[in-house]
Write a protein that holds these residues in place. Structure first.
Motif, PDB file in Angstrom:
ATOM      1  N   HIS B 155       0.944  -0.979  -0.054  1.00  0.00           N
ATOM      2  CA  HIS B 155      -0.077   0.155   0.131  1.00  0.00           C
ATOM      3  C   HIS B 155       0.861   1.250   0.002  1.00  0.00           C
ATOM      4  O   HIS B 155       2.095   1.040   0.448  1.00  0.00           O
ATOM      5  CB  HIS B 155      -0.830  -0.091   1.223  1.00  0.00           C
ATOM      6  CG  HIS B 155      -1.610   1.134   1.470  1.00  0.00           C
ATOM      7  ND1 HIS B 155      -2.408   1.769   0.559  1.00  0.00           N
ATOM      8  CD2 HIS B 155      -1.765   1.841   2.617  1.00  0.00           C
ATOM      9  CE1 HIS B 155      -3.166   2.734   1.057  1.00  0.00           C
ATOM     10  NE2 HIS B 155      -2.765   2.800   2.354  1.00  0.00           N
ATOM     11  N   ASN B 177      -3.949   9.597   3.291  1.00  0.00           N
ATOM     12  CA  ASN B 177      -4.073   8.233   2.834  1.00  0.00           C
ATOM     13  C   ASN B 177      -5.426   8.203   1.861  1.00  0.00           C
ATOM     14  O   ASN B 177      -6.402   8.751   2.232  1.00  0.00           O
ATOM     15  CB  ASN B 177      -4.454   7.139   3.917  1.00  0.00           C
ATOM     16  CG  ASN B 177      -4.445   5.730   3.680  1.00  0.00           C
ATOM     17  OD1 ASN B 177      -3.495   5.238   3.045  1.00  0.00           O
ATOM     18  ND2 ASN B 177      -5.784   5.426   4.085  1.00  0.00           N
ATOM     19  N   PHE B 178      -5.307   7.678   0.759  1.00  0.00           N
ATOM     20  CA  PHE B 178      -6.452   7.337  -0.219  1.00  0.00           C
ATOM     21  C   PHE B 178      -7.131   6.025   0.258  1.00  0.00           C
ATOM     22  O   PHE B 178      -6.288   5.192   0.160  1.00  0.00           O
ATOM     23  CB  PHE B 178      -6.062   7.490  -1.397  1.00  0.00           C
ATOM     24  CG  PHE B 178      -7.381   7.480  -2.533  1.00  0.00           C
ATOM     25  CD1 PHE B 178      -8.261   8.469  -2.461  1.00  0.00           C
ATOM     26  CD2 PHE B 178      -7.852   6.336  -3.139  1.00  0.00           C
ATOM     27  CE1 PHE B 178      -9.590   8.396  -3.133  1.00  0.00           C
ATOM     28  CE2 PHE B 178      -8.772   6.174  -3.828  1.00  0.00           C
ATOM     29  CZ  PHE B 178      -9.845   7.231  -3.991  1.00  0.00           C
ATOM     30  N   GLY B 179      -8.289   5.983   0.535  1.00  0.00           N
ATOM     31  CA  GLY B 179      -8.836   4.717   0.952  1.00  0.00           C
ATOM     32  C   GLY B 179     -10.476   4.336   0.518  1.00  0.00           C
ATOM     33  O   GLY B 179     -10.894   5.622   0.372  1.00  0.00           O
ATOM     34  N   ALA B 180     -10.764   3.390   0.392  1.00  0.00           N
ATOM     35  CA  ALA B 180     -12.345   3.084  -0.014  1.00  0.00           C
ATOM     36  C   ALA B 180     -13.059   3.483   1.337  1.00  0.00           C
ATOM     37  O   ALA B 180     -12.877   3.105   2.385  1.00  0.00           O
ATOM     38  CB  ALA B 180     -12.388   1.890  -0.504  1.00  0.00           C
ATOM     39  N   LEU B 181     -14.211   4.056   0.921  1.00  0.00           N
ATOM     40  CA  LEU B 181     -15.194   4.298   2.343  1.00  0.00           C
ATOM     41  C   LEU B 181     -15.962   3.153   2.106  1.00  0.00           C
ATOM     42  O   LEU B 181     -17.070   2.792   1.510  1.00  0.00           O
ATOM     43  CB  LEU B 181     -16.105   5.692   2.054  1.00  0.00           C
ATOM     44  CG  LEU B 181     -15.491   6.745   2.043  1.00  0.00           C
ATOM     45  CD1 LEU B 181     -16.347   8.089   1.693  1.00  0.00           C
ATOM     46  CD2 LEU B 181     -14.819   7.094   3.419  1.00  0.00           C
ATOM     47  N   VAL B 182     -15.516   1.940   3.046  1.00  0.00           N
ATOM     48  CA  VAL B 182     -16.358   0.839   2.938  1.00  0.00           C
ATOM     49  C   VAL B 182     -17.777   0.820   3.944  1.00  0.00           C
ATOM     50  O   VAL B 182     -17.459   1.336   5.031  1.00  0.00           O
ATOM     51  CB  VAL B 182     -15.371  -0.212   3.670  1.00  0.00           C
ATOM     52  CG1 VAL B 182     -16.004  -1.682   3.919  1.00  0.00           C
ATOM     53  CG2 VAL B 182     -14.223  -0.358   2.684  1.00  0.00           C
ATOM     54  N   PRO B 184     -19.535  -0.507   6.713  1.00  0.00           N
ATOM     55  CA  PRO B 184     -19.180  -1.703   7.559  1.00  0.00           C
ATOM     56  C   PRO B 184     -20.284  -2.852   7.518  1.00  0.00           C
ATOM     57  O   PRO B 184     -19.869  -3.916   8.211  1.00  0.00           O
ATOM     58  CB  PRO B 184     -19.121  -0.799   8.956  1.00  0.00           C
ATOM     59  CG  PRO B 184     -19.751   0.450   8.629  1.00  0.00           C
ATOM     60  CD  PRO B 184     -19.701   0.691   7.197  1.00  0.00           C
ATOM     61  N   TYR B 191     -17.793  -7.073  -0.138  1.00  0.00           N
ATOM     62  CA  TYR B 191     -16.666  -6.262  -0.027  1.00  0.00           C
ATOM     63  C   TYR B 191     -15.633  -6.667  -1.394  1.00  0.00           C
ATOM     64  O   TYR B 191     -15.284  -5.422  -2.031  1.00  0.00           O
ATOM     65  CB  TYR B 191     -15.933  -6.557   1.400  1.00  0.00           C
ATOM     66  CG  TYR B 191     -14.506  -5.668   1.199  1.00  0.00           C
ATOM     67  CD1 TYR B 191     -14.292  -4.573   1.676  1.00  0.00           C
ATOM     68  CD2 TYR B 191     -13.551  -6.435   0.880  1.00  0.00           C
ATOM     69  CE1 TYR B 191     -13.172  -3.705   1.531  1.00  0.00           C
ATOM     70  CE2 TYR B 191     -12.050  -5.975   0.888  1.00  0.00           C
ATOM     71  CZ  TYR B 191     -11.883  -4.710   1.255  1.00  0.00           C
ATOM     72  OH  TYR B 191     -10.894  -4.148   1.112  1.00  0.00           O
ATOM     73  N   GLN B 203     -11.797   8.154  -0.882  1.00  0.00           N
ATOM     74  CA  GLN B 203     -11.666   9.497  -0.515  1.00  0.00           C
ATOM     75  C   GLN B 203     -10.250   9.678   0.293  1.00  0.00           C
ATOM     76  O   GLN B 203      -9.834   8.543   0.635  1.00  0.00           O
ATOM     77  CB  GLN B 203     -12.675  10.103   0.687  1.00  0.00           C
ATOM     78  CG  GLN B 203     -14.115  10.326   0.167  1.00  0.00           C
ATOM     79  CD  GLN B 203     -14.973  10.691   1.150  1.00  0.00           C
ATOM     80  OE1 GLN B 203     -14.609  11.302   2.083  1.00  0.00           O
ATOM     81  NE2 GLN B 203     -16.121  11.262   0.645  1.00  0.00           N
ATOM     82  N   GLU B 205      -7.871  10.844   3.105  1.00  0.00           N
ATOM     83  CA  GLU B 205      -8.084  10.914   4.718  1.00  0.00           C
ATOM     84  C   GLU B 205      -6.745  11.441   5.227  1.00  0.00           C
ATOM     85  O   GLU B 205      -5.637  11.188   4.590  1.00  0.00           O
ATOM     86  CB  GLU B 205      -8.167   9.499   5.242  1.00  0.00           C
ATOM     87  CG  GLU B 205      -7.983   9.422   6.694  1.00  0.00           C
ATOM     88  CD  GLU B 205      -7.350   8.133   7.040  1.00  0.00           C
ATOM     89  OE1 GLU B 205      -7.914   7.412   8.226  1.00  0.00           O
ATOM     90  OE2 GLU B 205      -6.229   7.727   6.575  1.00  0.00           O
ATOM     91  N   TYR B 253     -13.354   3.760  -6.352  1.00  0.00           N
ATOM     92  CA  TYR B 253     -12.091   3.059  -5.975  1.00  0.00           C
ATOM     93  C   TYR B 253     -12.159   1.738  -6.529  1.00  0.00           C
ATOM     94  O   TYR B 253     -13.067   0.975  -6.526  1.00  0.00           O
ATOM     95  CB  TYR B 253     -12.145   2.952  -4.326  1.00  0.00           C
ATOM     96  CG  TYR B 253     -11.012   2.250  -4.097  1.00  0.00           C
ATOM     97  CD1 TYR B 253      -9.923   2.945  -3.402  1.00  0.00           C
ATOM     98  CD2 TYR B 253     -10.791   0.811  -4.110  1.00  0.00           C
ATOM     99  CE1 TYR B 253      -8.629   2.503  -2.810  1.00  0.00           C
ATOM    100  CE2 TYR B 253      -9.564   0.260  -3.632  1.00  0.00           C
ATOM    101  CZ  TYR B 253      -8.710   0.984  -3.131  1.00  0.00           C
ATOM    102  OH  TYR B 253      -7.280   0.286  -2.612  1.00  0.00           O
ATOM    103  N   PHE B 255      -9.600  -1.539  -6.906  1.00  0.00           N
ATOM    104  CA  PHE B 255      -8.426  -2.178  -6.258  1.00  0.00           C
ATOM    105  C   PHE B 255      -7.299  -2.312  -7.082  1.00  0.00           C
ATOM    106  O   PHE B 255      -6.020  -2.062  -6.506  1.00  0.00           O
ATOM    107  CB  PHE B 255      -8.993  -3.626  -5.967  1.00  0.00           C
ATOM    108  CG  PHE B 255      -8.148  -4.256  -4.986  1.00  0.00           C
ATOM    109  CD1 PHE B 255      -8.444  -3.814  -3.581  1.00  0.00           C
ATOM    110  CD2 PHE B 255      -7.144  -5.284  -5.230  1.00  0.00           C
ATOM    111  CE1 PHE B 255      -7.283  -4.632  -2.650  1.00  0.00           C
ATOM    112  CE2 PHE B 255      -6.262  -5.786  -4.222  1.00  0.00           C
ATOM    113  CZ  PHE B 255      -6.429  -5.421  -2.958  1.00  0.00           C
ATOM    114  N   ASN B 259      -6.383   2.988  -7.531  1.00  0.00           N
ATOM    115  CA  ASN B 259      -6.389   2.540  -6.051  1.00  0.00           C
ATOM    116  C   ASN B 259      -5.598   3.683  -5.147  1.00  0.00           C
ATOM    117  O   ASN B 259      -5.229   4.704  -5.760  1.00  0.00           O
ATOM    118  CB  ASN B 259      -5.724   1.399  -5.963  1.00  0.00           C
ATOM    119  CG  ASN B 259      -4.393   1.152  -6.494  1.00  0.00           C
ATOM    120  OD1 ASN B 259      -3.610   2.221  -6.730  1.00  0.00           O
ATOM    121  ND2 ASN B 259      -3.923  -0.059  -6.996  1.00  0.00           N
ATOM    122  N   CYS B 260      -5.053   3.428  -4.145  1.00  0.00           N
ATOM    123  CA  CYS B 260      -4.482   4.145  -3.157  1.00  0.00           C
ATOM    124  C   CYS B 260      -3.292   4.802  -3.765  1.00  0.00           C
ATOM    125  O   CYS B 260      -2.800   6.020  -3.710  1.00  0.00           O
ATOM    126  CB  CYS B 260      -4.193   3.158  -1.938  1.00  0.00           C
ATOM    127  SG  CYS B 260      -2.997   1.949  -2.581  1.00  0.00           S
TER     128      CYS B 260
END
Lengths: 158, 623
Positions: B155, B177-182, B184, B191, B203, B205, B253, B255, B259-260
């Motif tokens: 990553h 950090n760029f990450g998926a808004l998962v 929950p 997922y 988004q 972070e 996003y 994978f 991605n990130c």
């Protein structure tokens, strides 16, 4: 139809596992689903990898706000102490380490005073960590009291 | 003609505040220069060229990021709308475009006469900016973790540093950090599906770096590599300004590609105008490759290793005599052991080392579990004992060796050509692998015992049959983490794809998915043996009922001596329809240079109709 039923059962099973599992929103979905460190499933589904963690914060200022009540410990220092208490305790016991340095930096302790800061913390291990249930707030309060009583370090908390 | 004259006139009148300060005036100048096609404008809007010549599409998947209705596909309209909004009356406060699009404004100021425009009070941005203490940046790579396939590519994120370099304030730095808004409430399968298909918004972070250290070094047990960048204070400022524009903005996003790591490259492109990083990744952005791209752009000035909790524990154990390992483990359960032999007879340095290791091990076992009051009490007792002896510890005791950095590993993609022989028939072989690493390949920069392959295609050319599909592995992961008294990981394997299988003497292309779980033991340094219980589902037209499940076992040996590695494996499976399958294989790899290797393979299988053996010799080129 059989396949669909099997899928539905799997869905139901994992959502109930989720509902029971402890962990806050920052633990990542994998950990929330399958608490614990061993086993295949949590590793297969580990969370924060490749950026797929559930991150909803844009918390640049929150750190500052969160710790402005605690003396001079600025930009995230208090929250950091709280999150890394394990590591800090070990660093204080040895008298050196990354978290101990980071706390010194957070207080603005100048490079020439870092050794004195580390030695002071190390010598006062028992004062800083009197019991296993000490909180980060208590550790910080003790640390600031010790710094105030120290001729070289008082200027960083006054 | 009139228009040209007007443009020339407006350019001549440039210094006049009345026209220069008006939206029409600056727009006229922007038009004259086709400013919307400027590289920096396109990068600030995350525009990529569309399928039609002259068409554009922004990766930003969010109406809030655009001021024009068609801004996502029209950089020209977006520029016009942006200029109008920037010049709007300044009483809108934080909602004013000048406060929202700080990086756009800063860049447009360098291109157009915007000095005289009315300036709103951007209180929210001022607060944000004053909270960000940063004047330089570091590219951070949480590395592969052997037992976690979701870490299979690593990553990347950015760290923004302040203060003097190397002063130890990194814990207080900010992580971008760029990450998926998962969601929950999504379960794992959902997922995975949504993550691959762009079903989650991503988004940026921005948060404290110590949380990333905790997440990766402690909770996920992954080593972190940090690559210092030579961004100037001005470039870092630009990056922070653009981050503010991206606050809360959704990107689809994906994978594999968007991605990130891809988004981090986009940020760096904005920070340093003119640098091209994303163009190297039209299909996939494997994090380690993105680091190499940043390196080749001349932006990396050094690297640093931040070992995982388990890496430190292993190093501390290695620094202790092996005959004390039992006592160290017992010590973590009962600090009183220090008072009894053999620990009581050790000198202060050895006692300190034993206590430090026991503490480390105790905390390692507590990772990710609920707080245990008894373990906390033992931890504190051990630390008191450590403190009493710490001065006897040699200064660099138990410091892990960083080994070979992941950016120095062999290339992620692989081309292979070779020759082979099977059942007396000769063939030429041709292969392409998208990513990343097999057990028997040059292990420099990879954890030993990890295999992470995606998109592996192998073809063979036979004189009689022509071009044939030998195998296609979509996913092929093996994790052989050795078990000992301190570490007890399970070993496992997952693979799916199409491969040749023999039923009643005929070859069939069988689609299959298989997996296994078991254990690995390290017999010596660079020598491991393992066994897995396996399950398989195969779709094979050679069977009367093509879809067949099977259960089986497989086991093997993995050995590495310098440039030479050897992997031997044998397995047996029993299908639901009663058929048995036995197979064995040997892979020998000779590393010629970092990106070049020779592989010798021997494969055999037996399905009652007689044994067949295939021999192959392949040259591998990594790039």
């Amino acid at each position: 139809m059989k396949k669909f039923v099997a899928g539905a059962i799997l869905l139901a099973a994992s959502s109930s596992a989720f509902a029971e599992a402890p962990g806050g929103p920052n633990c990542g979905w994998g950990n929330m689903l399958f608490q614990g460190q061993s086993g295949i499933v949590p590793h297969f589904l580990a969370s924060t990898t490749n950026g797929t963690s559930g991150n909803a914060t844009f918390g640049m200022t929150s750190g500052t706000n969160g710790c402005s009540t605690s003396g001079k410990l600025t930009y995230g220092g208090k929250a950091m102490v709280s999150a890394m208490l394990d590591e800090l305790t070990a660093d204080v016991a040895v008298g050196e380490g990354d978290t101990l340095t980071a706390v010194a930096v957070a207080y603005g302790v100048a490079a020439e005073d870092r050794a004195a800061f580390a030695a002071m913390a190390n010598q006062n291990f028992e004062v800083l960590f009197p019991s296993e249930s000490v909180t980060a707030d208590e550790v910080i309060a003790s640390l600031e009291a010790l710094m105030k009583a120290d001729a070289d370090l008082a200027k960083y908390v006054s | 003609m009139m228009r040209t004259v007007f443009l020339i006139l407006s350019l001549l009148l440039l210094p006049m505040p009345t026209l220069a300060g008006s939206a029409e005036g600056v727009w006229a100048q922007a038009q004259a220069r086709q400013l919307w096609l400027h590289d920096q404008w396109l990068k600030l809007g995350h525009y990529k060229a569309g399928a039609w010549p002259g068409s554009w599409r922004s990766h930003a998947d969010d109406a809030r990021f655009f001021l024009a209705a068609d801004g996502a596909v029209n950089p020209r309209a977006e520029l016009q709308a942006t200029l109008e909004a920037l010049l709007a009356p300044a009483d809108a406060g934080d909602d004013h475009a000048q406060c929202r699009f700080v990086a756009r404004l800063a860049w447009l100021r360098t291109q157009l006469p915007l000095d005289a425009i009315a300036q709103p009070d951007c209180a929210a941005y001022r607060e944000f900016r004053s909270g960000v203490r940063a004047d330089r940046a570091v590219l951070v790579f949480p590395s592969y973790y052997l037992n976690s396939p979701s870490s299979m590519f690593g990553h990347t994120l950015l760290r923004l540093d302040a203060g003097e370099q190397g002063e130890g304030g990194e814990y207080l730095s900010f992580a971008v950090n760029f990450g998926a808004l998962v969601d929950p409430s999504d379960n794992g399968l959902f997922y995975a599906f949504r993550g691959l298909t762009g079903g989650y918004p991503g988004q940026f972070e921005v948060d404290h770096y110590y949380k990333k250290i905790r997440d990766y070094n402690r909770d996920e047990n992954r080593d972190i590599w940090e690559y210092r960048l030579n961004l100037t204070a001005e470039e870092t400022e630009r990056l922070i300004q653009h981050l503010w524009e991206l606050k809360g903005i959704n990107f689809a996003y994906y994978f594999f590609d968007e991605n990130c790591s891809y988004r981090v490259l986009e940020l760096l492109e904005v920070a340093r105008p003119g640098v091209s990083l994303t163009e190297h990744f039209p299909l996939t952005a494997i994090p380690i490759d993105t680091i190499r791209a940043v390196q080749s752009a001349g932006m990396v000035t050094g690297r640093q290793f931040r070992p995982a909790q388990g890496t430190v524990l292993k190093a501390q154990l290695d620094a202790l005599p092996a005959d004390l390992h039992d006592d160290v483990q017992a010590l973590s359960q009962d600090p009183q052991r220090l008072l009894a032999p053999p620990l009581a007879q050790q000198d202060a340095a050895m006692q300190a080392a034993a206590v430090a290791t026991a503490y480390r091990y105790l905390r390692f076992t507590q990772t990710g579990t609920q707080r245990d009051p008894d373990a906390a009490r033992r931890s504190l007792t051990l630390l008191r004992e450590l403190r009493a002896r710490a001065s006897a510890l040699p200064s660099d005791w138990g410091t892990p060796d960083a080994g070979i950095a992941p950016d120095l590993a062999h290339g992620s993609r692989r081309l292979s050509v070779g020759v082979g022989r099977e059942d007396g028939v000769r063939h030429a072989s041709l292969g392409f692998r998208m990513a990343l690493h097999s057990l028997h390949e040059n292990r420099d920069g990879f954890p030993f015992g990890a295999q992470i392959n995606l998109g592996n295609l192998e073809l063979r050319l036979e004189e009689s049959a022509g071009l044939e599909l030998d195998r296609l592995d979509l996913v092929d992961i093996v994790s052989l983490s050795p078990r000992d008294r301190f570490f007890t990981p399970l070993s496992w394997a997952v693979q799916t794809g199409v491969e040749r299988q023999w039923v009643a003497g005929d070859v069939h292309r069988a689609a299959q998915v298989n997996g296994g779980v078991g254990a690995t033991v390290a017999l010596a340094r660079g020598l491991r043996t393992y066994a897995l219980a396996t399950a398989r589902v195969e779709h094979n037209h050679g069977f009367r009922d093509p879809l067949q499940p099977a259960l089986g076992v497989r086991g093997g040996v993995l050995a590495a001596w310098g440039r030479l590695t050897l992997h031997g494996e044998a397995g047996v499976e029993q299908f639901a329809n009663g058929r048995n399958r036995v197979r064995w294989q040997l892979r020998q790899n000779l590393t010629l240079a970092r990106h070049h290797a020779l592989q010798l393979s021997v494969d055999g299988h037996d399905q009652r109709l007689g044994e067949r053996t295939a021999l192959g010799l392949q040259y591998h080129l990594y790039y």
